[in-house]
Design an enzyme around this catalytic site. Structure first.
Site, PDB file in Angstrom:
ATOM      1  N   ASP A  11       0.792  -1.247   0.000  1.00 38.18           N
ATOM      2  CA  ASP A  11       0.000   0.000   0.000  1.00 38.18           C
ATOM      3  C   ASP A  11       0.828   1.303   0.000  1.00 38.18           C
ATOM      4  OD1 ASP A  11      -1.932  -1.940   0.206  1.00 38.18           O
ATOM      5  OD2 ASP A  11      -2.804  -1.222   2.084  1.00 38.18           O
ATOM      6  N   ASP A  49      -4.466  -0.689  -1.880  1.00 40.43           N
ATOM      7  CA  ASP A  49      -5.744  -0.529  -1.187  1.00 40.43           C
ATOM      8  C   ASP A  49      -6.696   0.112  -2.201  1.00 40.43           C
ATOM      9  OD1 ASP A  49      -6.745  -1.075   1.453  1.00 40.43           O
ATOM     10  OD2 ASP A  49      -6.839   1.077   1.868  1.00 40.43           O
ATOM     11  N   HIS A  51     -10.697   0.884  -2.630  1.00 42.19           N
ATOM     12  CA  HIS A  51     -12.057   0.868  -2.078  1.00 42.19           C
ATOM     13  C   HIS A  51     -13.075   1.551  -2.991  1.00 42.19           C
ATOM     14  CE1 HIS A  51     -10.325  -0.430   1.680  1.00 42.19           C
ATOM     15  NE2 HIS A  51      -9.722   0.701   1.928  1.00 42.19           N
ATOM     16  N   HIS A  55     -17.392   2.623   0.601  1.00 41.75           N
ATOM     17  CA  HIS A  55     -16.888   1.467   1.364  1.00 41.75           C
ATOM     18  C   HIS A  55     -17.304   1.537   2.835  1.00 41.75           C
ATOM     19  CE1 HIS A  55     -13.826  -1.383   3.026  1.00 41.75           C
ATOM     20  NE2 HIS A  55     -14.273  -2.041   1.974  1.00 41.75           N
ATOM     21  N   HIS A  84     -10.524   7.027   1.819  1.00 39.03           N
ATOM     22  CA  HIS A  84      -9.154   6.943   1.294  1.00 39.03           C
ATOM     23  C   HIS A  84      -9.088   5.885   0.205  1.00 39.03           C
ATOM     24  CE1 HIS A  84      -9.366   3.667   4.208  1.00 39.03           C
ATOM     25  NE2 HIS A  84      -8.436   3.060   3.483  1.00 39.03           N
ATOM     26  N   LYS A 109      -6.975  -4.861  -3.020  1.00 36.50           N
ATOM     27  CA  LYS A 109      -7.733  -5.409  -1.898  1.00 36.50           C
ATOM     28  C   LYS A 109      -8.628  -4.333  -1.309  1.00 36.50           C
ATOM     29  CE  LYS A 109      -3.972  -4.466   1.296  1.00 36.50           C
ATOM     30  NZ  LYS A 109      -4.677  -3.396   2.016  1.00 36.50           N
ATOM     31  N   CYS A 154      -1.912  -2.832   7.613  1.00 32.52           N
ATOM     32  CA  CYS A 154      -1.832  -3.769   6.481  1.00 32.52           C
ATOM     33  C   CYS A 154      -0.533  -4.581   6.456  1.00 32.52           C
ATOM     34  CB  CYS A 154      -2.091  -3.027   5.180  1.00 32.52           C
ATOM     35  SG  CYS A 154      -3.836  -2.501   5.091  1.00 32.52           S
TER      36      CYS A 154
HETATM   37  C1  VGL Z   1      -4.568   0.613   5.738  1.00 30.22           C
HETATM   38  C2  VGL Z   1      -6.146   1.456   7.149  1.00 30.22           C
HETATM   39  C3  VGL Z   1      -7.103   1.403   6.161  1.00 30.22           C
HETATM   40  C4  VGL Z   1      -3.148   0.194   5.530  1.00 30.22           C
HETATM   41  C5  VGL Z   1      -5.504   0.537   4.726  1.00 30.22           C
HETATM   42  O1  VGL Z   1      -2.705   0.117   4.367  1.00 30.22           O
HETATM   43  O2  VGL Z   1      -2.451  -0.066   6.541  1.00 30.22           O
HETATM   44  N1  VGL Z   1      -4.902   1.067   6.954  1.00 30.22           N
HETATM   45  N2  VGL Z   1      -6.758   0.934   4.950  1.00 30.22           N
HETATM   46 ZN    ZN Z   2      -8.139   1.029   3.386  1.00 31.82          ZN
END
Ligand code: VGL
Ligand code: ZN
Length: 208
Positions: A11, A49, A51, A55, A84, A109, A154
């Site tokens: 990410d 990431d 969404h 979401h 985000h 994801k 993550c």
């Molecule tokens: C993440 C919070 C929400 C991450 C992703 O990549 O750690 N944290 N979405």
């Molecule tokens: Zn996320």
């Protein structure tokens, strides 16, 4: 690094870097380190990431609740985040400091509206698989080095699942940055150590 090892870069997107919607302190600082790490690996895999705009992990979808509060979902407790990494948005793009050319796989994801996915292996229901385990096994990859954002979400969830699935797993800590919500960084470091995840720094790879 042997052919049986992959660098799994989690990410590294604009929204997790300063100026982004869910900015992680110093998130951009790891990009040069990850650049150097990539040169040591035969296999590089990225996660993204990704969404939908509505979401269910977004606080904006829960009337009366704010970002960083938790809510009970049918699969367990879920932290609510600012909107985000919305599919196709600028914030969902990889950070400009990340070289994506060598990536063999970009795994997205968090695309199902009703369930978040911190781990690169399982959605947060702990049951729905992303396909990454099968991909790695079919390609003979048994060892993983993880880096990216965020250490305590993550990256940690992916590393813990990798161990559960039997992969030799290392997290390159200085090539990660954390959100650190209510002590989450210390808790996840402890959990990773207990699970047998190796917590290392870049030097241990680059000096070899
Ligand atoms: C993440 C919070 C929400 C991450 C992703 O990549 O750690 N944290 N979405
Ligand atoms: Zn996320």
């Amino acid at each position: 690094m042997t052919d049986a090892a992959a660098l799994l870069i989690i990410d590294c997107q604009r929204d997790f870097c300063p100026g982004g919607a869910l900015a992680v302190t110093g998130g951009h600082e790891i990009m040069p380190l990850i650049h150097d790490l990539q040169s040591r690996f035969a296999h590089v895999i990225l996660t993204q990431d990704w969404h939908p705009a509505d979401h269910s992990s977004f606080a904006s979808q829960h009337k009366g609740l704010a970002a960083f509060q938790t809510v009970a979902m049918d699969y367990g407790l879920q932290v609510l985040w600012p909107d985000h990494c919305v599919q196709g948005s600028r914030g969902a793009e990889f950070h400009e400091g990340l070289d994506t050319t060598r990536a063999e796989l970009i795994l997205r994801k968090g695309y199902a509206r009703g369930v978040d996915s911190y781990s690169a292996f399982f959605e947060n229901d702990k049951r729905t698989r992303t396909g990454l385990e099968g991909y790695l096994r079919e390609r003979g990859i048994g060892t993983l080095y993880l880096c990216g954002l965020a250490t305590d979400y993550c990256v940690a969830f992916s590393a813990l699942d990798a161990r559960k699935l039997g992969f030799e797993t290392h997290v390159v800590m200085d090539a990660c940055r954390a959100i650190d919500l209510n002590g989450s960084l210390a808790a996840q470091m402890q959990a990773m150590r207990q699970a047998g995840v190796g917590l290392i720094n870049c030097g241990e790879i680059l000096r070899r």
